[in-house]
Design a protein around this motif. Sequence first.
Motif, PDB file in Angstrom:
ATOM      1  N   GLN A  25       0.805  -1.223   0.000  1.00 28.59           N
ATOM      2  CA  GLN A  25       0.000   0.000   0.000  1.00 28.59           C
ATOM      3  C   GLN A  25       0.840   1.277   0.000  1.00 28.59           C
ATOM      4  O   GLN A  25       0.330   2.341  -0.290  1.00 28.59           O
ATOM      5  CB  GLN A  25      -0.921   0.028   1.236  1.00 28.59           C
ATOM      6  N   VAL A  26       2.113   1.201   0.360  1.00 22.94           N
ATOM      7  CA  VAL A  26       2.890   2.417   0.635  1.00 22.94           C
ATOM      8  C   VAL A  26       3.832   2.815  -0.499  1.00 22.94           C
ATOM      9  O   VAL A  26       4.740   3.625  -0.286  1.00 22.94           O
ATOM     10  CB  VAL A  26       3.678   2.284   1.965  1.00 22.94           C
ATOM     11  N   GLY A  27       3.605   2.326  -1.682  1.00 24.06           N
ATOM     12  CA  GLY A  27       4.489   2.621  -2.806  1.00 24.06           C
ATOM     13  C   GLY A  27       4.561   4.091  -3.178  1.00 24.06           C
ATOM     14  O   GLY A  27       5.522   4.535  -3.793  1.00 24.06           O
ATOM     15  N   GLU A  28       3.551   4.863  -2.788  1.00 25.94           N
ATOM     16  CA  GLU A  28       3.566   6.309  -3.065  1.00 25.94           C
ATOM     17  C   GLU A  28       4.535   7.043  -2.150  1.00 25.94           C
ATOM     18  O   GLU A  28       4.826   8.213  -2.346  1.00 25.94           O
ATOM     19  CB  GLU A  28       2.158   6.879  -2.901  1.00 25.94           C
ATOM     20  N   GLY A  29       5.038   6.344  -1.114  1.00 25.91           N
ATOM     21  CA  GLY A  29       5.945   6.958  -0.156  1.00 25.91           C
ATOM     22  C   GLY A  29       5.203   7.646   0.959  1.00 25.91           C
ATOM     23  O   GLY A  29       3.983   7.791   0.926  1.00 25.91           O
ATOM     24  N   GLY A  30       5.947   8.050   1.983  1.00 24.73           N
ATOM     25  CA  GLY A  30       5.366   8.723   3.129  1.00 24.73           C
ATOM     26  C   GLY A  30       6.197   8.507   4.374  1.00 24.73           C
ATOM     27  O   GLY A  30       7.395   8.218   4.288  1.00 24.73           O
ATOM     28  N   ASP A  74      11.966   2.974  -7.627  1.00 24.11           N
ATOM     29  CA  ASP A  74      12.306   4.398  -7.600  1.00 24.11           C
ATOM     30  C   ASP A  74      12.001   5.045  -6.246  1.00 24.11           C
ATOM     31  O   ASP A  74      12.063   6.264  -6.109  1.00 24.11           O
ATOM     32  CB  ASP A  74      11.593   5.152  -8.727  1.00 24.11           C
ATOM     33  N   LEU A  75      11.693   4.230  -5.253  1.00 23.70           N
ATOM     34  CA  LEU A  75      11.372   4.713  -3.912  1.00 23.70           C
ATOM     35  C   LEU A  75      12.622   4.680  -3.029  1.00 23.70           C
ATOM     36  O   LEU A  75      13.219   3.627  -2.840  1.00 23.70           O
ATOM     37  CB  LEU A  75      10.268   3.845  -3.299  1.00 23.70           C
ATOM     38  N   SER A  76      13.018   5.844  -2.515  1.00 26.33           N
ATOM     39  CA  SER A  76      14.112   5.906  -1.540  1.00 26.33           C
ATOM     40  C   SER A  76      13.530   5.551  -0.177  1.00 26.33           C
ATOM     41  O   SER A  76      12.600   6.216   0.286  1.00 26.33           O
ATOM     42  CB  SER A  76      14.700   7.315  -1.467  1.00 26.33           C
ATOM     43  N   VAL A  77      14.059   4.510   0.439  1.00 25.53           N
ATOM     44  CA  VAL A  77      13.545   4.037   1.719  1.00 25.53           C
ATOM     45  C   VAL A  77      14.609   4.285   2.781  1.00 25.53           C
ATOM     46  O   VAL A  77      15.760   3.866   2.624  1.00 25.53           O
ATOM     47  CB  VAL A  77      13.191   2.534   1.653  1.00 25.53           C
ATOM     48  N   HIS A  78      14.198   4.963   3.855  1.00 24.96           N
ATOM     49  CA  HIS A  78      15.121   5.294   4.942  1.00 24.96           C
ATOM     50  C   HIS A  78      14.566   4.733   6.241  1.00 24.96           C
ATOM     51  O   HIS A  78      13.437   5.055   6.633  1.00 24.96           O
ATOM     52  CB  HIS A  78      15.298   6.807   5.054  1.00 24.96           C
ATOM     53  N   HIS A  79      15.355   3.886   6.882  1.00 23.55           N
ATOM     54  CA  HIS A  79      14.975   3.253   8.145  1.00 23.55           C
ATOM     55  C   HIS A  79      15.837   3.887   9.239  1.00 23.55           C
ATOM     56  O   HIS A  79      17.045   3.741   9.229  1.00 23.55           O
ATOM     57  CB  HIS A  79      15.216   1.744   8.044  1.00 23.55           C
ATOM     58  N   GLY A  95      21.023  14.904   8.059  1.00 23.87           N
ATOM     59  CA  GLY A  95      20.556  15.449   6.789  1.00 23.87           C
ATOM     60  C   GLY A  95      19.124  15.044   6.486  1.00 23.87           C
ATOM     61  O   GLY A  95      18.810  14.623   5.368  1.00 23.87           O
ATOM     62  N   LEU A  96      18.258  15.165   7.475  1.00 19.18           N
ATOM     63  CA  LEU A  96      16.866  14.749   7.303  1.00 19.18           C
ATOM     64  C   LEU A  96      16.182  15.446   6.128  1.00 19.18           C
ATOM     65  O   LEU A  96      15.388  14.832   5.422  1.00 19.18           O
ATOM     66  CB  LEU A  96      16.068  15.005   8.585  1.00 19.18           C
ATOM     67  N   SER A 101      12.979  14.332   0.604  1.00 18.75           N
ATOM     68  CA  SER A 101      12.668  15.024  -0.654  1.00 18.75           C
ATOM     69  C   SER A 101      12.536  13.966  -1.738  1.00 18.75           C
ATOM     70  O   SER A 101      13.097  12.879  -1.645  1.00 18.75           O
ATOM     71  CB  SER A 101      13.765  16.037  -1.001  1.00 18.75           C
ATOM     72  N   GLY A 102      11.774  14.284  -2.749  1.00 17.87           N
ATOM     73  CA  GLY A 102      11.556  13.326  -3.825  1.00 17.87           C
ATOM     74  C   GLY A 102      10.585  12.238  -3.404  1.00 17.87           C
ATOM     75  O   GLY A 102       9.715  12.440  -2.560  1.00 17.87           O
ATOM     76  N   HIS A 103      10.763  11.066  -3.964  1.00 20.31           N
ATOM     77  CA  HIS A 103       9.893   9.911  -3.722  1.00 20.31           C
ATOM     78  C   HIS A 103      10.539   9.066  -2.621  1.00 20.31           C
ATOM     79  O   HIS A 103      11.478   8.329  -2.879  1.00 20.31           O
ATOM     80  CB  HIS A 103       9.761   9.135  -5.042  1.00 20.31           C
TER      81      HIS A 103
END
Length: 156
Positions: A25-30, A74-79, A95-96, A101-103
């Motif tokens: 469900q989260v492919g749009e990012g957030g 194309d989703l940048s994922v940050h944990h 550098g939050l 920024s972006g996707h």
Amino acid sequence: MSAAGFSATLDESELVALAARLAQQVGEGGVIHLIGDLGAGKTTFARALLGALGVGERIKSPTYSLIESYMAGDLSVHHLDLYRIVAPDELEWLGLADLVSGHFLLVTEWPERAGGALPEPDLFVRLAHAGARRALEMEARSARGERWLARLGSAT
């Protein structure tokens, strides 16, 4: 499951399966905040979510590095794991602003330690010990989070 929230008591395999369903469900990012005591299942949930997103490499816990970043298409994922943060000003060097920024998808364990330094979450995921199981509550905090939970509910 309502569009605003969801709660369940799950064993580890059910927790992993739910995280994998959320990943669809989260492919749009957030932004997702994971809240709970030590050992409540936050890292298990995050790893399952990232794995289901297609992060192909070893998914390391960011307990010591504070952040691990990946690409899922194309989703940048940050944990992020902020357990070791004492004061929010310690986050300046991460550098939050560049991360959000972006996707992107930002998944943060211990977000309460960041003060107001993190973006507002789309979804709160609360985990707690419940014997050998985990009590889980998901709460939408934005229209995006509501869409995620609504789609998650329709996927069951």
